[in-house]
Design a protein around this motif. Structure first.
Motif, PDB file in Angstrom:
ATOM      1  N   UNK A 113       0.868  -1.058  -0.088  1.00 12.81           N
ATOM      2  CA  UNK A 113      -0.036  -0.115   0.073  1.00 12.81           C
ATOM      3  C   UNK A 113       0.698   1.296   0.112  1.00 12.81           C
ATOM      4  N   UNK A 114       2.235   1.128   0.218  1.00 10.59           N
ATOM      5  CA  UNK A 114       2.972   2.335   0.051  1.00 10.59           C
ATOM      6  C   UNK A 114       3.175   2.771  -1.220  1.00 10.59           C
ATOM      7  N   UNK A 115       3.547   4.143  -1.366  1.00  9.08           N
ATOM      8  CA  UNK A 115       3.520   4.750  -2.908  1.00  9.08           C
ATOM      9  C   UNK A 115       5.133   4.529  -3.384  1.00  9.08           C
ATOM     10  N   UNK A 116       5.075   4.050  -4.570  1.00 10.15           N
ATOM     11  CA  UNK A 116       6.436   4.177  -5.129  1.00 10.15           C
ATOM     12  C   UNK A 116       7.076   5.623  -5.180  1.00 10.15           C
ATOM     13  N   UNK A 117       8.495   5.363  -4.788  1.00  7.38           N
ATOM     14  CA  UNK A 117       9.068   6.900  -4.390  1.00  7.38           C
ATOM     15  C   UNK A 117       9.282   7.051  -3.028  1.00  7.38           C
ATOM     16  N   UNK A 118       8.623   6.410  -2.198  1.00  3.42           N
ATOM     17  CA  UNK A 118       8.471   6.522  -0.720  1.00  3.42           C
ATOM     18  C   UNK A 118       9.778   6.053  -0.009  1.00  3.42           C
ATOM     19  N   UNK A 119      10.115   6.522   1.205  1.00  2.00           N
ATOM     20  CA  UNK A 119      11.099   6.282   2.120  1.00  2.00           C
ATOM     21  C   UNK A 119      10.157   5.748   3.281  1.00  2.00           C
ATOM     22  N   UNK A 120      10.451   4.696   3.816  1.00  4.84           N
ATOM     23  CA  UNK A 120       9.562   4.152   4.795  1.00  4.84           C
ATOM     24  C   UNK A 120      10.279   3.242   5.842  1.00  4.84           C
TER      25      UNK A 120
END
Length: 318
Positions: free
Chosen positions: A125-132
């Motif tokens: 569910x995280x978006x591409x380009x995110x740092x998590x």
């Protein structure tokens, strides 16, 4: 006799992130639990980030996440493989245990069932380009066994920093433009899916003296580079008698994944798959010098004089 995967590769180590963790539910993290990540400081540059824990040990009872930098790409789905960079520290003492930053990108395949449960939960569910940031308790990691090899104890929380740089659904079959093979080569009838081995019929003529690489389908995906982890479905037979000695159809997944171009595969695969495009289907006829050499592979019925025939679908590379 089947040629097991470890006999096709030289001794490829199983990447940490492909190890299956304990099973767990996919419940969303509780906000109060996730606040523990507010005590984590992310510093350093994009190529060499660092994590500092204000409070030690950092522990969680369920997998929790914090978006350090939101991405603008599509949301990650459960049937996708991700291209990432990651940093792993032990929540017990903040010690760095592993990192792909400054090295080749790491593959995290949500569709494979091999990824740590906590990573699957944290990245879905995280978006591409995110740092998590993802904090993973033992129940969603290596369970009560821990992983002493990398420095994770039975009660240790793992803390990952993950940059999601790309995502896509791995192919299940070759796709692209059909290519008419040259006359005199072995013929191929593919199985109905990846759990049914291809049928390869070998001609009665003498085998070629040099490796033949015949595209049957020309894929339109990315060009495969040395050092990438490549997903294949394949079937291999012995030219001398047409007997199958190995097939990825025998695996639970119906495919296999090997690093390419780094000396862990038979020479013909390393030489000739690098430079091909994802989506391609290749027919390869491989003499001993490009296969198992003069020793052959007796446990698989392969003599030192045997030519091999493979049909290979190139499904993904990262």
């Amino acid at each position: 006799m089947r040629l097991n995967r470890h006999k096709l590769v030289a001794a490829a180590a199983v990447p940490l992130l492909l190890l299956v963790g304990a099973c767990g539910s996919s419940n969303k993290p509780v906000d109060a639990e996730a606040k523990v990540l507010d005590s984590v400081t992310v510093a350093g540059d994009a190529k060499a980030p660092t994590l500092t824990l204000k409070t030690k040990p950092l522990t969680v009872k369920k997998t929790v996440t914090k978006v350090v930098k939101p991405g603008t790409g599509p949301s990650v789905t459960k049937d996708e493989a991700l291209t990432t960079n990651y940093l792993l520290v032990n929540g017990k003492d903040g010690k760095q245990l592993d990192s792909s930053f400054g090295k080749a990108p790491a593959r995290m395949d949500l569709s494979s069932g091999k990824l740590l449960t906590g990573l699957s939960k944290g990245l879905l569910g995280q978006k591409v380009g995110s740092r998590v940031l993802v904090a993973i308790p033992p129940a969603d990691g290596f369970a009560t066994n821990g992983n002493p090899q990398i420095g994770i104890g039975a009660n240790d929380t793992m803390l990952f920093l993950v940059d999601i740089t790309a995502a896509g659904k791995p192919l299940t079959r070759a796709t692209g433009t059909a290519v008419a093979p040259k006359a005199g080569l072995p013929t191929v009838v593919m199985g109905k899916d990846n759990h049914e081995a291809a049928k390869i019929t070998v001609p009665k003529s003498a085998p070629p003296k040099t490796t033949v690489v015949q595209p049957l389908i020309q894929g339109k995906g990315n060009v495969i580079k040395a050092g990438q982890l490549v997903r294949f479905s394949y079937t291999g037979v012995i030219y001398r008698n047409g007997e199958m000695f190995d097939s990825s159809a025998r695996t639970k997944e119906g495919y296999a994944e090997f690093p390419i171009g780094v000396g862990q595969l038979i020479p013909a695969w390393d030489k000739h798959i690098v430079g091909q495009r994802v989506g391609s289907r290749l027919l390869m006829v491989i003499p001993p010098a490009d296969g198992y050499g003069a020793k052959g592979q007796p446990s698989a019925g392969i003599k030192g004089t045997d030519t091999l025939v493979f049909v290979i679908d190139l499904l993904d590379a990262s």
